[in-house]
Design a protein around this motif. Structure first.
Motif, PDB file in Angstrom:
ATOM      1  N   ILE A 116     -13.452  70.780  58.262  1.00 53.65           N
ATOM      2  CA  ILE A 116     -14.010  72.082  58.618  1.00 53.65           C
ATOM      3  C   ILE A 116     -13.155  73.209  58.066  1.00 53.65           C
ATOM      4  O   ILE A 116     -11.992  73.017  57.709  1.00 53.65           O
ATOM      5  CB  ILE A 116     -14.121  72.255  60.143  1.00 53.65           C
ATOM      6  N   ALA A 118     -12.791  77.107  59.778  1.00 51.07           N
ATOM      7  CA  ALA A 118     -13.295  77.921  60.877  1.00 51.07           C
ATOM      8  C   ALA A 118     -12.233  78.889  61.345  1.00 51.07           C
ATOM      9  O   ALA A 118     -11.036  78.647  61.186  1.00 51.07           O
ATOM     10  CB  ALA A 118     -13.751  77.033  62.041  1.00 51.07           C
ATOM     11  N   LYS A 133     -22.710  74.198  62.948  1.00 54.38           N
ATOM     12  CA  LYS A 133     -22.819  74.839  61.630  1.00 54.38           C
ATOM     13  C   LYS A 133     -24.281  75.163  61.364  1.00 54.38           C
ATOM     14  O   LYS A 133     -25.162  74.320  61.581  1.00 54.38           O
ATOM     15  CB  LYS A 133     -22.302  73.902  60.529  1.00 54.38           C
ATOM     16  N   GLN A 166     -28.651  75.415  64.398  1.00 51.90           N
ATOM     17  CA  GLN A 166     -27.242  75.146  64.666  1.00 51.90           C
ATOM     18  C   GLN A 166     -27.047  73.649  64.867  1.00 51.90           C
ATOM     19  O   GLN A 166     -27.387  73.092  65.919  1.00 51.90           O
ATOM     20  CB  GLN A 166     -26.770  75.914  65.895  1.00 51.90           C
ATOM     21  N   THR A 218     -19.150  78.404  66.038  1.00 46.03           N
ATOM     22  CA  THR A 218     -19.748  78.163  64.730  1.00 46.03           C
ATOM     23  C   THR A 218     -18.680  78.135  63.638  1.00 46.03           C
ATOM     24  O   THR A 218     -17.908  79.089  63.497  1.00 46.03           O
ATOM     25  CB  THR A 218     -20.800  79.236  64.402  1.00 46.03           C
ATOM     26  N   ASP A 220     -17.306  77.993  59.666  1.00 48.08           N
ATOM     27  CA  ASP A 220     -17.719  78.586  58.395  1.00 48.08           C
ATOM     28  C   ASP A 220     -18.120  77.520  57.387  1.00 48.08           C
ATOM     29  O   ASP A 220     -19.061  77.701  56.616  1.00 48.08           O
ATOM     30  CB  ASP A 220     -16.580  79.439  57.817  1.00 48.08           C
ATOM     31  N   GLU A 221     -17.374  76.423  57.384  1.00 49.06           N
ATOM     32  CA  GLU A 221     -17.647  75.336  56.435  1.00 49.06           C
ATOM     33  C   GLU A 221     -17.567  74.003  57.168  1.00 49.06           C
ATOM     34  O   GLU A 221     -16.699  73.795  58.012  1.00 49.06           O
ATOM     35  CB  GLU A 221     -16.631  75.340  55.283  1.00 49.06           C
ATOM     36  N   TRP A 222     -18.462  73.125  56.795  1.00 48.61           N
ATOM     37  CA  TRP A 222     -18.518  71.773  57.358  1.00 48.61           C
ATOM     38  C   TRP A 222     -18.678  70.806  56.204  1.00 48.61           C
ATOM     39  O   TRP A 222     -19.658  70.869  55.464  1.00 48.61           O
ATOM     40  CB  TRP A 222     -19.691  71.673  58.329  1.00 48.61           C
TER      41      TRP A 222
END
Length: 339
Positions: A116, A118, A133, A166, A218, A220-222
């Motif tokens: 991740i 975040a 995400k 989500q 939430t 930012d990147e997954w």
């Protein structure tokens, strides 16, 4: 704060690379997946981590070397390492309960097959935070359903009709993880399974039914590490983030260059030798590897491997491999030989 990491699975979708190394220990951008995950969670928490509990599988597979690596990871974060075993693959809820002695107080539970990026604050009013995400195709994921207060009121698996965008990524915060422990114990006692497995979601749903407040956090990147193609893409994205951060030395000072060019971003490990080659962009090369007369881009290469006369893109090559040829999109596990 504690971090609970269930990581007993064998990672069959990432074979042959997970045949000799447990998937969470496979390096991406120079560090094992589970190391990067735990460090990134610790950053998001913005508070001391006192214990990291790892739930491993069979000791024949997750042996002393794995345990030593995880203990060093916890120590680097100022935390105690606790090691537990899941002897049977009986689901996410069962895996968590294998760490029962550590299930008290505030804790994050994170499954070790994802990375991740975040930056958010945990909601102090929430009993739990489920990290999500935003995705373009929510019908392919488990998603959260929210009420007017932006509280999670339901978990819906692969909804046929729109519920939300989500997606649940497999990382959870509990203000007191003992509450989840009690609900999962009920699930075990009542033998409530889905597909023959005990699931964390059944414990969470019981918490919701009792009025516990669940919010979203939430990311930012997954980034997934499920199979070869996705892992290579994750390596590429992670190298880009690390280059922007500027916090890690990506090319070791002990690297030997002989008529060779590195096109950044790349991770090049200790004692790597590059001869008559062009490496990058988006390549990770493990320590003590030798690459000769080759061009390699967007690829993952592990430790103590020897590559000659290669033109590689989107390749993933394991440890102790000997490779001499004109192949391109390859996926070679440890100790393979192509000459």
């Amino acid at each position: 704060m504690k971090i609970i990491v269930p990581m007993a699975g064998r990672g069959s979708r990432l074979r042959p690379h997970s045949l000799t190394v447990p998937k969470p220990l496979i390096p991406v951008a120079g560090q094992p997946i589970v190391h990067r995950l735990v460090k990134d969670i610790a950053k998001v928490l913005k508070q001391p981590v006192e214990e990291i509990a790892f739930v491993l599988g069979d000791p024949a597979w997750f042996g002393d070397e794995v345990v030593t690596s995880l203990e060093a990871l916890a120590k680097s974060l100022g935390a105690k390492a606790s090691i537990y075993r899941q002897d049977q693959p009986l689901g996410t809820g069962h895996a968590i309960m294998c760490a029962k002695p550590s299930l008290s107080g505030p804790a994050v539970i994170a499954y070790a097959d994802t990375l991740i990026r975040a930056d958010f604050d945990l909601d102090a009013e929430a009993d739990s935070v489920i990290w999500t995400k935003k995705v373009a195709n929510p019908e392919a994921y488990g998603v959260v359903k929210l009420n007017a207060k932006e509280e999670i009121v339901e978990l819906v698996e692969k909804p046929k009709q729109f519920v939300s965008d989500q997606a649940v990524i497999g990382i959870y915060y509990f203000k007191d993880v003992a509450v989840l422990k009690d609900k999962l114990q009920e699930i075990l006692d009542e033998n409530i399974t889905n597909g023959g497995e005990y699931q964390i979601n059944d414990g969470i749903k019981r918490m919701m039914a009792e009025g516990k407040v669940f919010k979203t956090g939430t990311v930012d990147e997954w980034m997934d590490c499920g199979n070869k193609a996705i892992t290579i893409e994750t390596n590429k994205r992670m190298l880009g983030f690390l280059e922007s951060d500027g916090e890690e030395q990506l090319v070791a000072s002990s690297v030997t260059l002989e008529n060779a060019t590195i096109i950044e971003p790349c991770f090049i490990g200790e004692h790597v030798v590059l001869k008559n080659s062009t490496i990058g962009p988006f390549v990770s090369v493990g320590e003590s590897t030798v690459i000769e007369n080759s061009s390699i881009a967007n690829s993952l290469i592990q430790n103590e491997t020897h590559i000659k006369n290669a033109h590689l893109e989107e390749a993933m090559i394991g440890n102790h491999v000997i490779y001499n040829g004109k192949f391109t999109k390859v996926s070679l596990g440890d100790y393979s030989v192509l000459e």
